[in-house]
Design a protein around this motif. Structure first.
Motif, mmCIF file in Angstrom:
data_model
loop_
_atom_site.group_PDB
_atom_site.id
_atom_site.type_symbol
_atom_site.label_atom_id
_atom_site.label_comp_id
_atom_site.label_asym_id
_atom_site.label_seq_id
_atom_site.Cartn_x
_atom_site.Cartn_y
_atom_site.Cartn_z
ATOM 1 N N ASP A 129 0.924 -1.286 -0.017
ATOM 2 C CA ASP A 129 0.075 -0.204 -0.093
ATOM 3 C C ASP A 129 0.836 1.441 -0.109
ATOM 4 O O ASP A 129 0.265 2.332 0.319
ATOM 5 N N GLY A 130 2.209 1.170 -0.258
ATOM 6 C CA GLY A 130 3.129 2.241 -0.167
ATOM 7 C C GLY A 130 3.867 2.446 0.922
ATOM 8 O O GLY A 130 4.817 3.051 1.228
ATOM 9 N N GLN A 131 3.463 1.684 2.371
ATOM 10 C CA GLN A 131 3.967 1.404 3.479
ATOM 11 C C GLN A 131 4.199 0.212 4.152
ATOM 12 O O GLN A 131 5.156 -0.120 4.411
ATOM 13 N N PRO B 140 2.026 -0.170 -6.523
ATOM 14 C CA PRO B 140 2.006 0.759 -7.504
ATOM 15 C C PRO B 140 3.269 0.547 -8.280
ATOM 16 O O PRO B 140 4.271 0.044 -8.244
#
Length: 172
Positions: free
Chosen positions: A11-13, A45
């Motif tokens: 999720d990006g983290q 992503p």
């Protein structure tokens, strides 16, 4: 609305396990625990590459065509790039205009992966020119300014040596 359930999501983290993404209007609306079957593999992503001179055996300066853009996008996709700025290095105004024309066409037709253009030069410092051909290094002219002011090119990135650009020219 669309839903996709996956085994792993970055999720990006953090990595999340067995989740369902709800997508509305092209944007992730929510991420919830999956309640049914999930696709194996990982979802994350993609990269946006802002300097792509070429790929897949093509160089954008020498092949400013939609086919070249498709080849470049495909070549970079295998390494995780989902969008890119095709890059024209220091060259003639004619090459810059042709590149702008094909980028505008790609943007207008929503060509996958093309989000704009990067002009690297021609307004560079001769002592720090690197591989840029010195015979094309020049001050900003009305012809280049007209290209940079176009509104149909998506994201525009212009690499310059600041000492080569007149602020008065940019304000016009």
């Amino acid at each position: 609305m669309q839903q996709i359930s996956v085994a792993r999501l970055f999720d990006g983290q953090n990595w999340q396990q067995n989740v369902t993404l709800t997508i509305k209007a092209g944007h992730i609306d929510s991420i919830q625990p999956a309640t049914g079957p999930v696709l194996s593999g990982s979802l994350m992503p993609g990269f946006i590459d802002v300097q792509v001179n070429g790929g897949g055996g093509t160089l954008f300066n020498t092949d400013t065509s939609i086919e070249a853009l498709r080849t470049m996008v495909k070549a970079h996709a295998q390494f995780g790039s989902t969008a890119l700025l095709p890059t024209v290095i220091t060259d003639s105004v004619a090459v810059m205009q042709q590149a702008a024309a094909v980028i505008a066409q790609a943007i207008a037709t929503k060509e996958p992966g093309i989000i704009g253009v990067h002009f690297e030069g021609p307004h560079l410092s001769v002592p720090k020119k690197g591989v840029h051909p010195q015979n094309f290094i020049r001050p900003l002219s009305e012809a280049e300014l007209a290209i940079y002011k176009r509104t149909d090119l998506g994201i525009k990135l212009v690499t310059v040596a600041p000492e080569t650009i007149s602020l008065n020219k940019l304000k016009s």
